[in-house]
Structure formats: structure tokens, C-alpha cells
Design an enzyme around this catalytic site. Structure first.
Site, PDB file in Angstrom:
ATOM      1  N   GLU A  91       3.016   1.856  -8.395  1.00 22.90           N
ATOM      2  CA  GLU A  91       1.846   1.313  -7.691  1.00 22.90           C
ATOM      3  C   GLU A  91       1.339   2.251  -6.611  1.00 22.90           C
ATOM      4  O   GLU A  91       2.122   2.860  -5.883  1.00 22.90           O
ATOM      5  CB  GLU A  91       2.190  -0.031  -7.029  1.00 22.90           C
ATOM      6  CG  GLU A  91       0.988  -0.707  -6.369  1.00 22.90           C
ATOM      7  CD  GLU A  91       1.359  -1.945  -5.575  1.00 22.90           C
ATOM      8  OE1 GLU A  91       2.171  -2.748  -6.076  1.00 22.90           O
ATOM      9  OE2 GLU A  91       0.858  -2.104  -4.452  1.00 22.90           O
ATOM     10  N   GLU A 143       8.489  -4.213  -4.017  1.00 28.72           N
ATOM     11  CA  GLU A 143       8.672  -3.889  -2.594  1.00 28.72           C
ATOM     12  C   GLU A 143       9.778  -4.712  -1.923  1.00 28.72           C
ATOM     13  O   GLU A 143       9.521  -5.511  -1.023  1.00 28.72           O
ATOM     14  CB  GLU A 143       7.338  -4.012  -1.858  1.00 28.72           C
ATOM     15  CG  GLU A 143       6.297  -3.056  -2.427  1.00 28.72           C
ATOM     16  CD  GLU A 143       4.982  -3.037  -1.663  1.00 28.72           C
ATOM     17  OE1 GLU A 143       4.753  -3.934  -0.827  1.00 28.72           O
ATOM     18  OE2 GLU A 143       4.188  -2.120  -1.915  1.00 28.72           O
TER      19      GLU A 143
END
Length: 486
Positions: free
Chosen positions: A336, A233
Site C-alpha cells: 500500500e 498496519e
């Protein structure tokens, strides 16, 4: 002068070579003498990956438009399946070892046994700590730019033994990729592993070396590492471990530091994944990085998550499709996803599994080669998590009682992972009504696995149609089914 017939014959041969057409006619698929075994998971019943009978085909050369159909064409193939699985974090390992021994065995079989379980083959783990760790930690001491103090001793208590047990349960092999959440604090401009921050330029080489040291240390422990992502991220400033890179910064880090050191360290074969964040900026990140050949040559694929929904919007599957169409030479991998904001009272909520089904259907149909859930196990609080970011997992352990709680997410994922194996090729599959979602694969043994999902409140009668043959069946409200054609 060449005769007309000879000229045409020559042109056909020439065009076959130039345009990649095979002179040999393509083998046609026939459903003659084949049957369909059905497995279902249904809301409002106790059916979970349950056998639901066998279907037979009848002639249906031209189905009417009044019927609902799922069309499958095994002669049109697309991407190859890498695998399906979930993350093996500190939280997973710590929770696992709080279970009684018999429940540990049950859990490992449930996920990794190919016969009695759902046959996971793909895994992800964290480099250093992440939010799903009991606390922040590093493998090096403060200010150790040379990494001379590098030591994975922390992971040897729970995570490494657990990964070895999971690998053994999977038959001795798991395709494992690894991801960092943050460099050590001293390498960052905010001097903090939490709250975003950026990698300082003077530590770029040291941080790139860190990945190589981690992979070598894990492989020394007997855990092969298939691939790695650059940063979890990279656009998010989180209250937990995080580090930000613009697309240009990630591109240049790969091009100038991480890619070259992987090659120098004998790890050119490791699969390098960029982005590893949400679908909303997927195309922008991919185009910025992959349009630079010097960076693109090191990159195997683009990873993505599903949390673009934090804005209140839905899952942006169109960006996934566009990225695959624009960069077909690189792989897409879902790295994810989980349902956030844990609530023990929602463990029976059917929407949990349907979110997985919706994403997996669309991601695979967009060209995704692998699909990785987030934590495969959490406790009755949705942790452990050192910043209170508690989430759902497909399976929860009630550490107060030693019991395992299987949510319907586990079964929804199982409708893919149990029946679609690594090496399978996705084939053409389409429903005639948008009330049904479908994807389909042909496994290496020739069996077809067709997944059909009904998210509506109504029972839907439909036929599985393959090359002029149809098998009638139905989809119960809020159900998912896998149809095995053999």
C-alpha cells in the site's frame, strides 16, 4: 598415480557440481540488430506514455567516464515480477458506480486493458470495513464467536460487482490478496473496531476462522483469492479500523492459529503475508517472525507500505534491501501507498507521480516482486472515507460533472505496469550518475523494458549501454521513460 591434467579436469567437474556451476557456457546477450522504442511522460508538455521515436545501437566497447550512461546486463537476473496494481476498496467501487456508463468503460480500459490502458494485474481488497468505506460494518452479528451469522451481503451491492468488472476488463484474471483492518469489536480488548486495541486471546481461533470464511465466500462469488495478509498496519492506533500486534503476537497468531487453519481449510496454497506496514520496522518484524521455523513455514512473504514519512523522514529503502538480503527465501511485496492529505488544487502537482517513480524504482531494485497502489479511484473530495482521512488516487472522479481526472501518478505507474509483465525477470541496471534512476526487466517474450527517471530540473543526455553497444538519447527535466529493446 593420477596425472596432473586428469586431476585438474576432475577438480573442474567436481567444483562445477559442488558450487552449482553449469558446465554449459552461459548464453551471451547481444544488442546487434536490435532497436529501442521509447515512451515518455514529461512535465511541461502533453506527453503522457507517448511514443518518442526509435533508437539504434552503435559500437561502444569502452564508454568514457565523461559520459552519462545507463548500463543494462540482461545476463544477470534477479526476482520474478508477480504484478503491479492497486486496491479495490469500498470507496473505489462506490465512486465507480457514480460515473456515467461510458466513463465506467473508459476507466476500466484505462487501468486494465493491456493495449490501450496500463495493464494492471495485481489487486488488494479489504476484509470488512476500512477507512475507505462509507461506514464501519461487520460480516457477523455482535458476540457471534461461532461465526454462524457470517454474511458478505454488504459487499454484494458495490464491491463484488466492481471487482468482477475489473477482472473481466483485465482479461479474466487478477491476482487478488485480501487484508483485514480490524476484527469485530467484540473480539477486541477495547470493544471497538476503531482506535487500535488488541485481539482477545479467547477469540484467536474464531478470528483465524474468519479469514477462511471470507475467502470461501468471495470464491463462491467467482472471485479467486491468491493470498492474504495477517493485519493491515499492526503497529498503528488509528482513528479508523485498526488492531495492534507486536511482532511476537503476530508470529504466534500465524504459528498457532492462522497458518494451521488455512492448511486445515484446504488453503495451504494461499500466499500468507506478514507485517503489511511501513518500512521503518520492516527488518525487525521480519527477523522476529521468520527466525521461528514453526511460523516461517506458513509465510510466503513480507508486505510493506511507504508511510514511514509521517515522521518527516524520507522513504527508508535501505530497510527493504536489508530484509531481502537477510531473508532471500521469502518474498517482498509493496502492499500500500498513496499521497495523503487530499487537496483538489494539487491534482496537477508533478510531485505526486515522482513519489511513485522513486518508490517503485528503489523497491524493485531491492528485490520486491509485486507493487500495489492504494485506492485506484476516489472522488473529488479524496473519498468517500468515513473518518475524514482523505487521500490522493492516481485517478479521481468528479462526481459533480461525471469527468475523470488522471494525475501523473497514473502515467508514472503505467511506465512500469504497461511494459513489465508478470513473469518478467529483473535484470542488472545501473546509471553512472545519481541524477538518473533506473530499473530493468526482461519479459517472457525476450523484450527488455528499461525504465529511466529524471527528477532534476535539467535535461540529461545519456546512452543506454548493453554489452559494448550504446544508443544515445536524453531525459527531459522531471520525466520518466520506458525503453523497449527488441
Amino acid at each position: 598415480m593420477m596425472k596432473k591434467g586428469l586431476f585438474l579436469a576432475g577438480f573442474v567437474c567436481f567444483s562445477a557440481v559442488v558450487f552449482g556451476q553449469s558446465a554449459k557456457p552461459k548464453m551471451l546477450y547481444s544488442a546487434n540488430n536490435k532497436t529501442v522504442k521509447v515512451y515518455v511522460t514529461e512535465k511541461g508538455s502533453d506527453k503522457r506514455l507517448a511514443p518518442a521515436g526509435t533508437l539504434t545501437f552503435t559500437d561502444s566497447p569502452q564508454p568514457p567516464e565523461t559520459e552519462t550512461l545507463v548500463f543494462v546486463d540482461p545476463t544477470k537476473t534477479f526476482q520474478t515480477m508477480l504484478g503491479i496494481g492497486g486496491a479495490l476498496t469500498d470507496a473505489v467501487a462506490e465512486t465507480f458506480y457514480k460515473l456515467p456508463k461510458e466513463k465506467q468503460r473508459e476507466f476500466l480500459a484505462a487501468y486494465y486493458d493491456k493495449n490501450i490502458g496500463i495493464g494492471y494485474t495485481l489487486a488488494r481488497t479489504n476484509i470488512q470495513s476500512c477507512d475507505f468505506s462509507s461506514g464501519s460494518y461487520s460480516y457477523v452479528s455482535n458476540s457471534d464467536k461461532a461465526l454462524s451469522s457470517f454474511d458478505i451481503g454488504h459487499d454484494k451491492k458495490y464491491r463484488i460487482p466492481f471487482i468482477k468488472e475489473a477482472t473481466k476488463a483485465a482479461g479474466g484474471k487478477l491476482t487478488m490478496f485480501v487484508s483485514p483492518w480490524s476484527p469485530p469489536a467484540f473480539m477486541k480488548d477495547n470493544n471497538d473496531v476503531l482506535h487500535g486495541g488488541k485481539l482477545k486471546a479467547e477469540y484467536a481461533q474464531s478470528w483465524a476462522s474468519f479469514y477462511v470464511k471470507f475467502i470461501k465466500a468471495y470464491e463462491k462469488e467467482g472471485i479467486p483469492v491468491w493470498g492474504l495478509s495477517v493485519q493491515n498496519e499492526p503497529m498503528a492506533t488509528q482513528t479508523w479500523e485498526s488492531c495492534k500486534y507486536t511482532a511476537e503476537e503476530e508470529r504466534d497468531f500465524v504459528k498457532n492459529y492462522l497458518g494451521p487453519i488455512l492448511v486445515k481449510g484446504g488453503m495451504a496454497a494461499k500466499k500468507l503475508i506478514v507485517w503489511d506496514h511501513n518500512r521503518d520496522l520492516l527488518y525487525q518484524r521480519a527477523s522476529t517472525i521468520l527466525e521461528d521455523p514453526a511460523a516461517a513455514k506458513y509465510i510466503w512473504g513480507i508486505g510493506f507500505h511507504w508511510y514511514e514519512t509521517w515522521t518527516g523522514a524520507g522513504q527508508n529503502f535501505e530497510n527493504t534491501r536489508l530484509t531481502h538480503a537477510a531473508f532471500p527465501g521469502k518474498n517482498l511485496i509493496f502492499t500500500e501507498g498513496c499521497v495523503e492529505k487530499f487537496d483538489f488544487n494539487r491534482l496537477g502537482d508533478w510531485a505526486l507521480g515522482e513519489r511513485y517513480g522513486l518508490s517503485m524504482m528503489n523497491d524493485f531494485n531491492a528485490g520486491t516482486v509485486g507493487w500495489t497502489d492504494w485506492n485506484i479511484l476516489l472522488d473529488e473530495k479524496g473519498g468517500p472515507n468515513h473518518v475524514g482521512n482523505f487521500c490522493f488516487a492516481p485517478v479521481h472522479a468528479d462526481t459533480r460533472t461525471g469527468e475523470l481526472i488522471y494525475t501523473n501518478s497514473y502515467y508514472y505507474m503505467g511506465h512500469f505496469s504497461k511494459f513489465i509483465h508478470p513473469g518478467a525477470k529483473r535484470i542488472a541496471s545501473a546509471a553512472s550518475r545519481d541524477k538518473l534512476l533506473t530499473t530493468a526487466y526482461v519479459n517472457t517474450d525476450g523484450k527488455l523494458a528499461v525504465v529511466v527517471m529524471n527528477r532534476t530540473d535539467e535535461k540529461i543526455e545519456y546512452s543506454l549501454w548493453i554489452k559494448g553497444k550504446a544508443a544515445k538519447t536524453s531525459a527531459e527535466p522531471h520525466s520518466i521513460a520506458t525503453l523497449i529493446v527488441q
